[in-house]
Design a protein around this motif. Structure first.
Motif, short mmCIF file in Angstrom:
data_model
loop_
_atom_site.label_atom_id
_atom_site.label_comp_id
_atom_site.label_asym_id
_atom_site.label_seq_id
_atom_site.Cartn_x
_atom_site.Cartn_y
_atom_site.Cartn_z
N ALA A 145 0.12 -21.44 -25.67
CA ALA A 145 -0.32 -20.18 -26.57
C ALA A 145 -1.62 -19.49 -25.78
CB ALA A 145 -1.04 -20.75 -27.55
N ASP A 146 -2.50 -20.06 -24.92
CA ASP A 146 -3.25 -19.43 -24.36
C ASP A 146 -2.99 -18.83 -22.87
OD1 ASP A 146 -4.82 -19.87 -26.39
OD2 ASP A 146 -5.70 -21.78 -25.55
N SER A 147 -1.61 -18.80 -22.53
CA SER A 147 -1.19 -18.14 -21.38
C SER A 147 -1.80 -16.49 -21.46
CB SER A 147 0.42 -18.06 -21.41
OG SER A 147 0.59 -19.45 -21.36
N PHE A 148 -1.67 -15.96 -20.30
CA PHE A 148 -1.97 -14.52 -20.19
C PHE A 148 -0.73 -13.70 -21.14
CE2 PHE A 148 -4.36 -15.57 -16.41
CZ PHE A 148 -5.60 -15.06 -16.70
N PRO A 149 -0.90 -13.12 -21.85
CA PRO A 149 0.02 -12.40 -22.50
C PRO A 149 1.07 -11.51 -21.60
CG PRO A 149 -2.04 -11.66 -23.45
CD PRO A 149 -2.25 -12.49 -22.34
N GLU A 150 0.35 -10.67 -20.75
CA GLU A 150 0.99 -9.74 -19.87
C GLU A 150 0.51 -9.86 -18.35
OE1 GLU A 150 0.33 -5.76 -21.48
OE2 GLU A 150 1.98 -6.01 -23.02
N PRO A 151 0.67 -11.16 -17.86
CA PRO A 151 0.21 -11.29 -16.39
C PRO A 151 1.00 -10.16 -15.24
CG PRO A 151 1.92 -13.02 -17.14
CD PRO A 151 1.62 -12.12 -18.24
N ALA A 152 0.04 -10.20 -14.37
CA ALA A 152 0.45 -9.25 -13.20
C ALA A 152 1.63 -9.72 -12.37
CB ALA A 152 -0.32 -8.81 -12.37
N LEU A 153 1.51 -11.02 -12.40
CA LEU A 153 2.39 -11.99 -11.55
C LEU A 153 2.66 -13.33 -12.16
CD1 LEU A 153 3.90 -12.57 -8.77
CD2 LEU A 153 1.83 -13.48 -7.89
N VAL A 154 3.83 -13.87 -12.34
CA VAL A 154 3.99 -15.49 -13.02
C VAL A 154 4.70 -15.98 -11.40
CG1 VAL A 154 5.60 -16.52 -14.40
CG2 VAL A 154 4.36 -14.38 -15.02
N LEU A 155 4.31 -17.14 -11.55
CA LEU A 155 5.00 -18.30 -10.74
C LEU A 155 5.17 -19.44 -11.40
CD1 LEU A 155 2.06 -17.10 -8.55
CD2 LEU A 155 3.86 -17.76 -7.03
N VAL A 156 6.43 -19.77 -11.03
CA VAL A 156 7.24 -21.05 -11.98
C VAL A 156 7.51 -22.16 -10.90
CG1 VAL A 156 9.30 -21.60 -13.26
CG2 VAL A 156 8.36 -19.35 -13.35
N PHE A 157 7.18 -23.44 -11.26
CA PHE A 157 7.38 -24.35 -10.24
C PHE A 157 8.18 -25.60 -10.90
CE2 PHE A 157 3.39 -22.09 -9.54
CZ PHE A 157 3.24 -22.04 -8.01
N ALA B 291 7.79 -10.33 -17.09
CA ALA B 291 6.76 -10.25 -16.08
C ALA B 291 7.27 -9.12 -15.11
CB ALA B 291 6.49 -11.64 -15.35
N PRO B 292 6.51 -8.36 -14.51
CA PRO B 292 6.89 -7.32 -13.43
C PRO B 292 7.54 -8.16 -12.23
CG PRO B 292 4.28 -7.41 -13.66
CD PRO B 292 5.04 -8.18 -14.95
N VAL B 293 6.56 -9.24 -12.04
CA VAL B 293 7.32 -9.99 -10.89
C VAL B 293 7.24 -11.43 -11.14
CG1 VAL B 293 7.01 -10.62 -8.19
CG2 VAL B 293 6.32 -8.40 -9.11
N SER B 294 8.30 -12.32 -10.92
CA SER B 294 8.25 -13.81 -11.25
C SER B 294 8.76 -14.52 -9.81
CB SER B 294 9.14 -13.90 -12.55
OG SER B 294 10.30 -13.51 -12.39
N VAL B 295 8.03 -15.43 -9.27
CA VAL B 295 8.35 -16.11 -8.27
C VAL B 295 8.78 -17.52 -8.69
CG1 VAL B 295 7.58 -16.97 -5.75
CG2 VAL B 295 6.92 -14.64 -6.90
#
Ligand code: AMP
Ligand code: MN
Ligand code: MN
Length: 339
Positions: free
Chosen positions: A87-99, A117-121
């Motif tokens: 629930a405390d994640s950034f609501p609109e992050p500039a970048l998301v990375l998923v592991f 997200a605009p970019v998700s790695v």
């Protein structure tokens, strides 16, 4: 044989590096790993997060969906200060990375955040990876997601330090079964050597993550192993061994669910069975099904057919109904996925 011939394409690496470098130092960067995180999920995510901090990115948060509990074996992992509840994640992050996430179904409510997200790695090593994300660093031949995470921070110019190395080492040791599984290549040992060279104490780490458990977890394991069933005729006569654990079992021994995560290992050591199934109750009539094979069956494909995923010899899915019925379904499907 080397591994350099496979792995993510050069353009994907370049795109991932560019996506990070495009950000200002105060950009919001959200890291996410899979539900019920294991050592690779947490270790690759937090090690990378520490790397971003070393690069000067001050606003880095890490999270995972569902029950916000870090299993005790990982309670001393460096980088835990980056962790926040879903629930405390950034609501609109500039970048998301998923592991270490094979599919969006493993992201729970965070799938929408990745989608928006605009970019998700996506940094992952599952054979069943569905190809989500805008930049994909996916290598099914990598022994752990941390192998890819380490390459990415190296490409970003971050030198390994002891804290980052410990995260990646825990991830690597977890997903190789302590450097025992097939993917434990020369390159894996070379990476382990680079990590240990930062000053890690592998004995201490192994004791903490593999060889320490509460008394109740040991007693619970005794019961679950005691009720295992051997079915020699299954899997084309190569054999199946299976057992189950209920929420009532956990409650009786006052144990959290993660203590069942490694319980499949003693079961799969049974010589008379190629395939192992451990069915773990996660809610009323809902089961986390763990599958292992010694080679007779492609359990990844079987798991995908049931909405799950994983690797050829280690996979899982969510089953519904009675435990016996879930196992009966798997037993029937084994013949369809004989290799
Ligand atoms: P486990 O049996 O939980 O240790 O998982 C074995 C492998 O299967 C891991 O690589 C998991 O990521 C994958 N896996 C387990 N459950 C699922 C699921 N419900 N959906 C997708 N992949 C899964
Ligand atoms: Mn994992
Ligand atoms: Mn993994």
């Amino acid at each position: 044989m080397t591994e350099s011939s496979s792995g993510p394409a050069a353009e994907q690496w370049d795109a991932a590096v560019a996506a990070v470098r495009a950000l200002g130092g105060d950009a919001e960067i959200q890291l996410i790993c899979h539900v019920s995180p294991d050592g690779d999920a947490l270790g690759s995510m937090l090690g990378f997060g520490l790397g971003l901090r070393r690069l000067g990115y001050s606003r880095v948060r890490a999270t995972f969906p569902g029950d916000f509990r870090v299993p005790d074996p990982y309670a001393e992992m460096p980088g835990l200060e980056l962790l926040v509840p879903e629930a405390d994640s950034f609501p609109e992050p500039a970048l998301v990375l998923v592991f270490d996430v094979a599919s969006e179904s493993r992201l729970g409510g965070l799938a929408a955040l990745v989608e928006a997200a605009p970019v998700s790695v996506v940094v992952d090593h599952h054979a069943s990876n569905t190809g989500f994300g805008t930049i994909r660093l996916v290598d099914p031949h990598a022994a752990a997601t941390s192998v890819l995470a380490e390459q990415l921070i190296t490409r970003l110019g971050v030198p390994l330090d002891a804290a980052i190395a410990e995260c990646f080492y825990v991830a690597l040791a977890t997903d190789t079964g302590s450097f025992k599984f097939d993917m434990t290549t020369v390159a894996v040992h070379e990476l382990a050597a680079r990590l240990i060279a930062t000053g890690l104490r592998p004995g201490d780490i192994s004791r903490r993550i593999f060889d320490t458990k509460p008394f109740g977890a040991m007693k619970l394991a005794g019961e679950v192993l005691g009720r295992a069933v051997l079915d020699p005729a299954a899997a084309g006569g190569l054999g199946l061994v299976w057992t189950y654990a209920t929420l009532a079992d956990l409650a009786r021994h006052a144990q959290p669910p993660y203590v069942l995560d490694t319980l499949i290992d003693p079961v799969r050591s049974v010589a008379e069975a190629d395939v192992t199934v451990l069915v773990k109750e996660i809610a009323d009539g809902q089961w986390a099904v763990s599958l292992r094979s010694k080679g007779a069956v492609d359990v990844s494909r079987l798991a995908i057919s049931q909405g799950g995923g994983g690797h050829r010899l280690a996979a899982g899915f969510t089953g519904h109904g009675a435990a016996g019925d879930v196992v009966a379904t798997v037993r029937r499907l084994l013949d369809d996925y004989l290799t």
